[in-house]
Write a protein that holds these residues in place. Structure first.
Motif, mmCIF file in Angstrom:
data_model
loop_
_atom_site.group_PDB
_atom_site.id
_atom_site.type_symbol
_atom_site.label_atom_id
_atom_site.label_comp_id
_atom_site.label_asym_id
_atom_site.label_seq_id
_atom_site.Cartn_x
_atom_site.Cartn_y
_atom_site.Cartn_z
ATOM 1 N N LEU A 165 30.664 37.422 -5.510
ATOM 2 C CA LEU A 165 31.795 36.998 -6.336
ATOM 3 C C LEU A 165 31.519 35.642 -6.961
ATOM 4 O O LEU A 165 30.875 34.783 -6.354
ATOM 5 N N TRP A 166 32.019 35.475 -8.174
ATOM 6 C CA TRP A 166 31.917 34.181 -8.862
ATOM 7 C C TRP A 166 33.194 33.936 -9.637
ATOM 8 O O TRP A 166 33.786 34.855 -10.221
ATOM 9 N N SER A 167 33.644 32.686 -9.622
ATOM 10 C CA SER A 167 34.709 32.227 -10.505
ATOM 11 C C SER A 167 34.340 30.821 -10.949
ATOM 12 O O SER A 167 33.307 30.277 -10.538
ATOM 13 N N ASP A 168 35.165 30.232 -11.759
ATOM 14 C CA ASP A 168 34.875 28.884 -12.243
ATOM 15 C C ASP A 168 34.854 27.867 -11.110
ATOM 16 O O ASP A 168 34.350 26.749 -11.263
ATOM 17 N N ASP A 169 35.377 28.250 -9.929
ATOM 18 C CA ASP A 169 35.368 27.359 -8.770
ATOM 19 C C ASP A 169 34.080 27.450 -7.958
ATOM 20 O O ASP A 169 33.838 26.619 -7.088
ATOM 21 N N GLY A 170 33.257 28.487 -8.208
ATOM 22 C CA GLY A 170 32.017 28.631 -7.458
ATOM 23 C C GLY A 170 31.724 30.082 -7.131
ATOM 24 O O GLY A 170 32.355 30.998 -7.664
ATOM 25 N N ALA A 171 30.756 30.296 -6.237
ATOM 26 C CA ALA A 171 30.303 31.642 -5.882
ATOM 27 C C ALA A 171 30.436 31.866 -4.382
ATOM 28 O O ALA A 171 30.377 30.925 -3.590
ATOM 29 N N SER A 172 30.616 33.120 -3.993
ATOM 30 C CA SER A 172 30.726 33.446 -2.570
ATOM 31 C C SER A 172 30.198 34.849 -2.335
ATOM 32 O O SER A 172 30.031 35.645 -3.262
ATOM 33 N N VAL A 173 29.942 35.160 -1.056
ATOM 34 C CA VAL A 173 29.427 36.463 -0.646
ATOM 35 C C VAL A 173 30.454 37.110 0.262
ATOM 36 O O VAL A 173 30.942 36.487 1.208
ATOM 37 N N CYS A 174 30.788 38.358 -0.012
ATOM 38 C CA CYS A 174 31.722 39.116 0.825
ATOM 39 C C CYS A 174 30.954 40.220 1.542
ATOM 40 O O CYS A 174 30.397 41.114 0.900
ATOM 41 N N ASP A 175 30.896 40.133 2.858
ATOM 42 C CA ASP A 175 30.173 41.107 3.677
ATOM 43 C C ASP A 175 31.095 42.300 3.954
ATOM 44 O O ASP A 175 32.124 42.166 4.607
ATOM 45 N N MET A 176 30.724 43.462 3.435
ATOM 46 C CA MET A 176 31.562 44.642 3.630
ATOM 47 C C MET A 176 31.436 45.145 5.065
ATOM 48 O O MET A 176 30.373 45.025 5.684
ATOM 49 N N PRO A 177 32.512 45.721 5.645
ATOM 50 C CA PRO A 177 32.511 46.133 7.056
ATOM 51 C C PRO A 177 31.841 47.483 7.284
ATOM 52 O O PRO A 177 32.376 48.351 7.970
ATOM 53 N N PHE A 178 30.657 47.663 6.708
ATOM 54 C CA PHE A 178 29.920 48.914 6.872
ATOM 55 C C PHE A 178 28.465 48.578 7.174
ATOM 56 O O PHE A 178 27.958 47.549 6.758
ATOM 57 N N ASP A 179 27.828 49.485 7.875
ATOM 58 C CA ASP A 179 26.410 49.309 8.133
ATOM 59 C C ASP A 179 25.617 49.618 6.869
ATOM 60 O O ASP A 179 25.960 50.532 6.126
ATOM 61 N N GLU A 180 24.560 48.866 6.633
ATOM 62 C CA GLU A 180 23.781 49.047 5.414
ATOM 63 C C GLU A 180 23.117 50.417 5.362
ATOM 64 O O GLU A 180 22.760 50.898 4.288
ATOM 65 N N SER A 181 22.963 51.073 6.493
ATOM 66 C CA SER A 181 22.367 52.406 6.504
ATOM 67 C C SER A 181 23.329 53.463 5.958
ATOM 68 O O SER A 181 22.894 54.547 5.549
ATOM 69 N N GLU A 182 24.632 53.163 5.953
ATOM 70 C CA GLU A 182 25.598 54.133 5.465
ATOM 71 C C GLU A 182 26.210 53.762 4.119
ATOM 72 O O GLU A 182 26.798 54.625 3.452
ATOM 73 N N PHE A 183 26.065 52.512 3.692
ATOM 74 C CA PHE A 183 26.658 52.125 2.405
ATOM 75 C C PHE A 183 25.909 50.936 1.815
ATOM 76 O O PHE A 183 25.801 49.885 2.437
ATOM 77 N N ARG A 184 25.399 51.136 0.598
ATOM 78 C CA ARG A 184 24.765 50.067 -0.184
ATOM 79 C C ARG A 184 25.435 50.035 -1.547
ATOM 80 O O ARG A 184 25.315 50.993 -2.320
ATOM 81 N N ALA A 185 26.124 48.966 -1.856
ATOM 82 C CA ALA A 185 26.911 48.884 -3.087
ATOM 83 C C ALA A 185 26.014 48.931 -4.312
ATOM 84 O O ALA A 185 25.061 48.161 -4.432
#
Length: 430
Positions: free
Chosen positions: A374-394
């Motif tokens: 995520l990014w906005s004019d205030d800065g950037a951040s990372v949101c960790d989704m509550p899924f295992d990477e083996s079952e979901f990759r955005a």
């Protein structure tokens, strides 16, 4: 962010224009969910693999085009027992759209022999000849009164303008293009924008009666336009090119206002930051990520490819987000007011998709991991989704038209609906 459970789908999922519903297909079953409660509103069966899923502008009609079967099925959310089927037979099917009235279906036959308009009211059929493409080259005016159609007649490009009320010709003229790639109406419906294939850099602005208002061609003898993106209000047009530049054009003067160059050597600049994704292990032993900062000047790693492959305006045209094939793991954010670079955000993997919220300054993007960035004019951040990477990759993203939720899809097995908590996000920006 809050997240839904994994929702099975097979590559097609769409929000309705009023944001109340979203439809997803899994196998041969189309399911419509309510966006907020996620309860099932309707389910239908289709006959074959889906090629296109599209809502009507009224958010009541749902079209399911199946090119392999040469069939289009239409369902009605207000009357779940009603359905309609259009069979093209040996004519084949290469593309389908819902007309602005939501009461007519437009299809183009295989090999682009003709365009058919099928009425869902009286079952009548009209047709137009010589559409150039099967899945593009067609654009409706924002008020729904006109359709522009790229046509190919005796080896030359033409543009036809048609009234959508009766499908009669409003104007018809030859284009000054070698091989027109696509067309679109400007958002105020005053002009039609046409651009040539990538082998010739030529962008043309036409009035609806066929007058050339402007021709834009900054260079020749090299690959040209990758895509043309209009800002939401129609004031600006971003022309993404294969020379790693985006040129911003104003909609009144049609002159170039700015030029954004994706250079790999980044020098120091005012209010300019380079974010870098870094992995870490949290207290539970789970691998996660956050952003650090790179000191300037710095040089980005590049590939042999060139060209701006993604170009997206924010809701009020103040920022432009891009991706260059030369630095595929980076998102570039440009300030359109000062015509300067605002941020570069570097990731461990190649960026897959970027999407601005339609209502605020929040940009979401994916890089094939279990993270949403995520990014906005205030800065950037990372949101960790509550899924295992083996079952979901955005992989891909779609905001609901009201900007209240975000659909996140993987490579064709599951989709997730994310509900941003905007107050919380503001406090998490780096």
């Amino acid at each position: 962010m809050n997240f839904s459970d994994l929702i099975p789908f097979s590559g097609h999922a769409e929000f309705s224009p009023n944001s109340e519903y979203f439809a997803a297909i899994k196998g041969l079953t189309v399911t419509v969910y309510s966006t907020q409660q996620l309860n099932v509103i309707a389910t239908w069966r289709v006959l074959d693999e889906l090629s296109k899923l599209e809502w009507g502008r009224d958010s009541k009609i749902l079209m399911c085009a199946q090119n392999k079967r040469c069939v289009v099925q239409i369902f009605n959310l207000q009357d779940l027992s009603w359905n309609s089927k259009i069979s093209l037979g040996i004519a084949g099917l290469s593309g389908a759209w819902i007309a602005p009235s939501s009461r007519e279906i437009i299809t183009i036959t295989e090999f682009q022999e003709r365009l058919n308009i099928w009425s869902l009211i009286d079952k009548s059929v009209s047709h137009l000849l010589n559409p150039k493409y099967g899945n593009k080259g067609l654009s409706f005016s924002s008020d729904g009164r006109f359709m522009a159609l790229a046509e190919r007649i005796e080896g030359k490009d033409y543009l036809g303008i048609y009234y959508t009320q009766n499908w009669e010709s409003a104007s018809h003229f030859q284009l000054d293009t070698f091989d027109v790639a696509d067309i679109k109406w400007n958002t105020d419906d005053t002009v039609i924008i046409c651009w040539d294939s990538s082998v010739e850099y030529k962008l043309l602005i036409y009035s609806p009666d066929g007058e050339i208002l402007h021709c834009f061609s900054p260079y020749q003898n090299a690959l040209g336009i990758h895509s043309v993106v209009l800002s939401p209000g129609g004031t600006y047009m971003g022309v993404a090119s294969y020379d790693d530049k985006v040129r911003v054009i104003h909609h009144v003067t049609w002159t170039r206002l700015g030029e954004f160059n994706h250079a790999s050597n980044l020098k120091e600049g005012k209010d300019f930051y380079v974010y870098n994704e870094e992995e870490y292990v949290d207290q539970s032993g789970r691998v996660s990520a956050h952003y650090g900062f790179l000191e300037l000047p710095t040089k980005l790693g590049t590939t042999d490819e060139r060209g701006v492959s993604l170009c997206k305006w924010n809701h009020n045209s103040t920022f432009l987000a891009t991706k260059s094939l030369s630095v595929p793991n980076a998102v570039w954010i440009w300030d359109n007011i000062s015509c300067s670079l605002k941020s570069v955000i570097i990731h461990r993997h190649s960026v897959k998709d970027v999407e601005w919220s339609p209502k605020n300054q929040l940009l979401a993007f994916t890089a094939g991991s279990k993270m949403i960035y995520l990014w906005s004019d205030d800065g950037a951040s990372v949101c960790d989704m509550p899924f295992d990477e083996s079952e979901f990759r955005a992989q891909s993203l779609k905001w609901s038209p009201d900007g209240q939720c975000l659909m996140v899809a993987d490579d064709g097995n599951n989709v997730v609906v994310a509900y941003p908590q905007f107050e919380e996000l503001e406090g998490r920006q780096a």
